[in-house]
Design a protein around this motif. Structure first.
Motif, mmCIF file in Angstrom:
data_model
loop_
_atom_site.group_PDB
_atom_site.id
_atom_site.type_symbol
_atom_site.label_atom_id
_atom_site.label_comp_id
_atom_site.label_asym_id
_atom_site.label_seq_id
_atom_site.Cartn_x
_atom_site.Cartn_y
_atom_site.Cartn_z
ATOM 1 N N ILE A 1 0.867 -1.376 -0.087
ATOM 2 C CA ILE A 1 -0.062 0.163 -0.113
ATOM 3 C C ILE A 1 1.027 1.470 -0.139
ATOM 4 C CG2 ILE A 1 -1.795 1.194 1.179
ATOM 5 C CD1 ILE A 1 -1.391 -2.466 2.129
ATOM 6 N N HIS A 2 0.523 1.956 -1.131
ATOM 7 C CA HIS A 2 1.396 3.391 -1.162
ATOM 8 C C HIS A 2 0.553 4.434 -0.539
ATOM 9 C CE1 HIS A 2 3.170 6.608 -4.022
ATOM 10 N NE2 HIS A 2 4.161 6.373 -2.852
ATOM 11 N N GLY A 3 1.339 5.061 0.716
ATOM 12 C CA GLY A 3 0.751 6.118 1.248
ATOM 13 C C GLY A 3 1.205 7.471 1.008
ATOM 14 N N TYR A 4 0.164 8.388 0.952
ATOM 15 C CA TYR A 4 0.859 9.777 0.646
ATOM 16 C C TYR A 4 0.130 10.767 1.941
ATOM 17 C CZ TYR A 4 0.460 14.587 -1.041
ATOM 18 O OH TYR A 4 0.608 16.104 -1.194
ATOM 19 N N GLY A 5 0.973 11.891 2.418
ATOM 20 C CA GLY A 5 0.132 12.704 3.153
ATOM 21 C C GLY A 5 1.212 13.620 3.915
ATOM 22 N N PRO A 6 1.237 15.005 3.923
ATOM 23 C CA PRO A 6 2.121 15.581 4.796
ATOM 24 C C PRO A 6 1.691 15.782 6.203
ATOM 25 C CG PRO A 6 0.539 17.202 3.610
ATOM 26 C CD PRO A 6 0.219 15.644 2.976
ATOM 27 N N THR A 7 2.785 16.412 7.021
ATOM 28 C CA THR A 7 2.418 16.705 8.507
ATOM 29 C C THR A 7 1.201 17.325 8.601
ATOM 30 O OG1 THR A 7 4.755 16.394 8.963
ATOM 31 C CG2 THR A 7 3.449 17.225 10.669
ATOM 32 N N GLU A 8 1.144 18.490 7.893
ATOM 33 C CA GLU A 8 0.105 19.327 7.721
ATOM 34 C C GLU A 8 -1.513 18.919 7.571
ATOM 35 O OE1 GLU A 8 3.707 21.654 6.380
ATOM 36 O OE2 GLU A 8 2.672 19.708 5.947
ATOM 37 N N ALA A 9 -1.442 17.454 7.169
ATOM 38 C CA ALA A 9 -2.987 16.948 6.959
ATOM 39 C C ALA A 9 -2.927 15.863 7.804
ATOM 40 C CB ALA A 9 -2.801 16.417 5.552
ATOM 41 N N THR A 10 -2.446 15.868 9.001
ATOM 42 C CA THR A 10 -2.392 14.635 10.086
ATOM 43 C C THR A 10 -1.769 13.413 9.129
ATOM 44 O OG1 THR A 10 -4.094 15.827 11.132
ATOM 45 C CG2 THR A 10 -3.315 13.769 12.030
ATOM 46 N N VAL A 11 -0.706 13.695 8.565
ATOM 47 C CA VAL A 11 0.007 12.715 8.000
ATOM 48 C C VAL A 11 -0.525 12.024 6.794
ATOM 49 C CG1 VAL A 11 1.684 10.521 8.338
ATOM 50 C CG2 VAL A 11 0.678 12.077 10.459
ATOM 51 N N ASP A 12 -1.212 10.785 6.787
ATOM 52 C CA ASP A 12 -1.630 10.161 5.348
ATOM 53 C C ASP A 12 -3.019 10.710 4.985
ATOM 54 O OD1 ASP A 12 0.572 8.646 4.602
ATOM 55 O OD2 ASP A 12 0.139 7.305 6.280
ATOM 56 N N ALA A 13 -2.896 11.206 3.755
ATOM 57 C CA ALA A 13 -4.520 11.607 3.392
ATOM 58 C C ALA A 13 -4.821 10.861 2.145
ATOM 59 C CB ALA A 13 -4.293 13.241 2.827
ATOM 60 N N ALA A 14 -3.857 10.153 1.807
ATOM 61 C CA ALA A 14 -4.476 9.011 0.582
ATOM 62 C C ALA A 14 -3.712 7.945 0.625
ATOM 63 C CB ALA A 14 -4.221 9.950 -0.731
ATOM 64 N N PHE A 15 -4.323 6.779 0.087
ATOM 65 C CA PHE A 15 -3.561 5.361 -0.165
ATOM 66 C C PHE A 15 -4.079 4.947 -1.201
ATOM 67 C CE2 PHE A 15 -3.683 5.589 4.830
ATOM 68 C CZ PHE A 15 -2.279 5.237 4.878
ATOM 69 N N TYR A 16 -3.246 4.194 -1.827
ATOM 70 C CA TYR A 16 -3.193 3.339 -3.051
ATOM 71 C C TYR A 16 -2.816 1.932 -2.912
ATOM 72 C CZ TYR A 16 -2.892 1.992 -7.869
ATOM 73 O OH TYR A 16 -3.113 1.355 -9.108
ATOM 74 N N VAL A 17 -3.674 0.881 -2.899
ATOM 75 C CA VAL A 17 -3.183 -0.582 -2.990
ATOM 76 C C VAL A 17 -2.854 -1.028 -4.447
ATOM 77 C CG1 VAL A 17 -4.232 -3.011 -2.292
ATOM 78 C CG2 VAL A 17 -5.032 -0.868 -1.055
ATOM 79 N N LEU A 18 -1.737 -1.407 -4.423
ATOM 80 C CA LEU A 18 -1.004 -1.708 -5.656
ATOM 81 C C LEU A 18 -1.409 -2.980 -6.270
ATOM 82 C CD1 LEU A 18 1.413 0.217 -4.185
ATOM 83 C CD2 LEU A 18 2.763 -0.904 -6.221
ATOM 84 N N ASP A 19 -1.684 -3.064 -7.540
ATOM 85 C CA ASP A 19 -1.937 -4.097 -8.407
ATOM 86 C C ASP A 19 -0.899 -4.740 -9.143
ATOM 87 O OD1 ASP A 19 -3.069 -6.096 -10.086
ATOM 88 O OD2 ASP A 19 -4.921 -4.895 -10.677
ATOM 89 N N PRO A 20 -0.260 -5.750 -8.674
ATOM 90 C CA PRO A 20 0.984 -6.334 -9.440
ATOM 91 C C PRO A 20 0.813 -6.304 -10.890
ATOM 92 C CG PRO A 20 0.619 -7.517 -7.529
ATOM 93 C CD PRO A 20 -0.497 -6.803 -7.670
ATOM 94 N N GLU A 21 -0.403 -6.945 -11.577
ATOM 95 C CA GLU A 21 -0.596 -6.791 -13.001
ATOM 96 C C GLU A 21 -0.649 -5.731 -13.719
ATOM 97 O OE1 GLU A 21 -3.755 -9.672 -13.588
ATOM 98 O OE2 GLU A 21 -2.889 -11.418 -12.324
#
Length: 261
Positions: free
Chosen positions: A100-120
């Motif tokens: 799972i790829h997470g994204y988010g800056p400290t100013e948004a209480t860390v993680d604001a978005a996630f992406y679950v990878l699909d290997p194919e």
């Protein structure tokens, strides 16, 4: 470290699902062999790495042939962009574990978005998306006039919702510059990230880079200009330039200096 912003959700989120947290003995977090040992001994199901450490973990996972059987179910990677070649390597080494790829800056209480990878699907991408907003968060891709950018068109990424911070402590000018009124939800605010992004046709957001020179190295925000100023203050150095290179596959700082004659 609990002084690092990602510790906010690491210290609390597991309790919401009735799980338990295992804290590595001091020093073990720097040794991939000891991390793998802890995963075996404690039957760990979930771990979180910055991509640079994830790469070292995969080296050890290959050595110990973890693909043959592991308690791991999911691995979170965040703090800096996840490279597609690393995602492909993860899928090869740990094919039965979710990444799972997470994204988010400290100013948004860390993680604001996630992406679950699909290997194919994702191993051939030029960039790994940062995904969709977490519950309670909203992502906007806007132009300089705060108009919504259509799918596929780059703009600045803004974050709104319950996780947006109140501002910067004792820095009212910077707070006013970065925390703006949300034009779509009256009475609420949004955070101006300085990140360039775009919406993809599948409804995910793709991170494209920065509007300024700020870089992320091993999860830390780096301002190259500050390093350049420090180098110029050294006796015998007239000029300096700092950039980020990825020759080794991972982002690294590279400084160029001009000495006095």
């Amino acid at each position: 470290s609990f002084s690092f912003d990602a510790s906010v959700w690491q210290l609390f989120w597991w309790s919401l699902s009735g799980a338990s947290a295992y804290l590595l003995p001091p020093g073990w977090e720097k040794d991939p062999a000891l991390i793998v040992k802890a995963i075996h001994q404690e039957r760990i199901t979930t771990v979180h790495f910055i991509p640079a450490m994830l790469n070292s973990f995969l080296d050890q996972a290959e050595i110990e042939r973890l693909s043959g059987g592991t308690s791991l179910k999911r691995v979170f990677a965040g703090g800096e962009p996840l490279a597609p070649h690393m995602a492909a390597r993860f899928a090869s080494v740990l094919p039965h574990v979710s990444l799972i790829h997470g994204y988010g800056p400290t100013e948004a209480t860390v993680d604001a978005a996630f992406y679950v990878l699909d290997p194919e699907r994702d191993t051939d991408r030029l960039r790994i998306p940062i995904g969709k907003p977490v519950p309670g968060a909203r992502l906007y891709v806007l132009d300089p006039h705060l108009a919504v950018q259509p799918t596929g068109v780059a703009g600045e990424l803004y974050i709104a919702g319950a996780g947006v911070a109140r501002g910067y402590l004792n820095r009212p000018a910077l707070t006013a510059e970065r925390f703006l009124e949300d034009p779509f939800y009256p009475g609420e605010r949004m955070y101006k990230t300085g990140d360039v992004a775009r919406w993809l046709p599948d409804g995910h957001v793709e991170f494209l880079g920065r509007l300024d020179d700020q870089a992320k190295i091993r999860g830390y925000r780096i301002e190259p200009g500050e390093i350049e100023a420090a180098l110029r203050s050294i006796e015998g150095i007239r000029e300096a330039a700092v950039t980020v290179r990825t020759d080794s596959g991972e982002p690294e700082l590279c400084a160029y200096i001009e000495g006095l004659r």
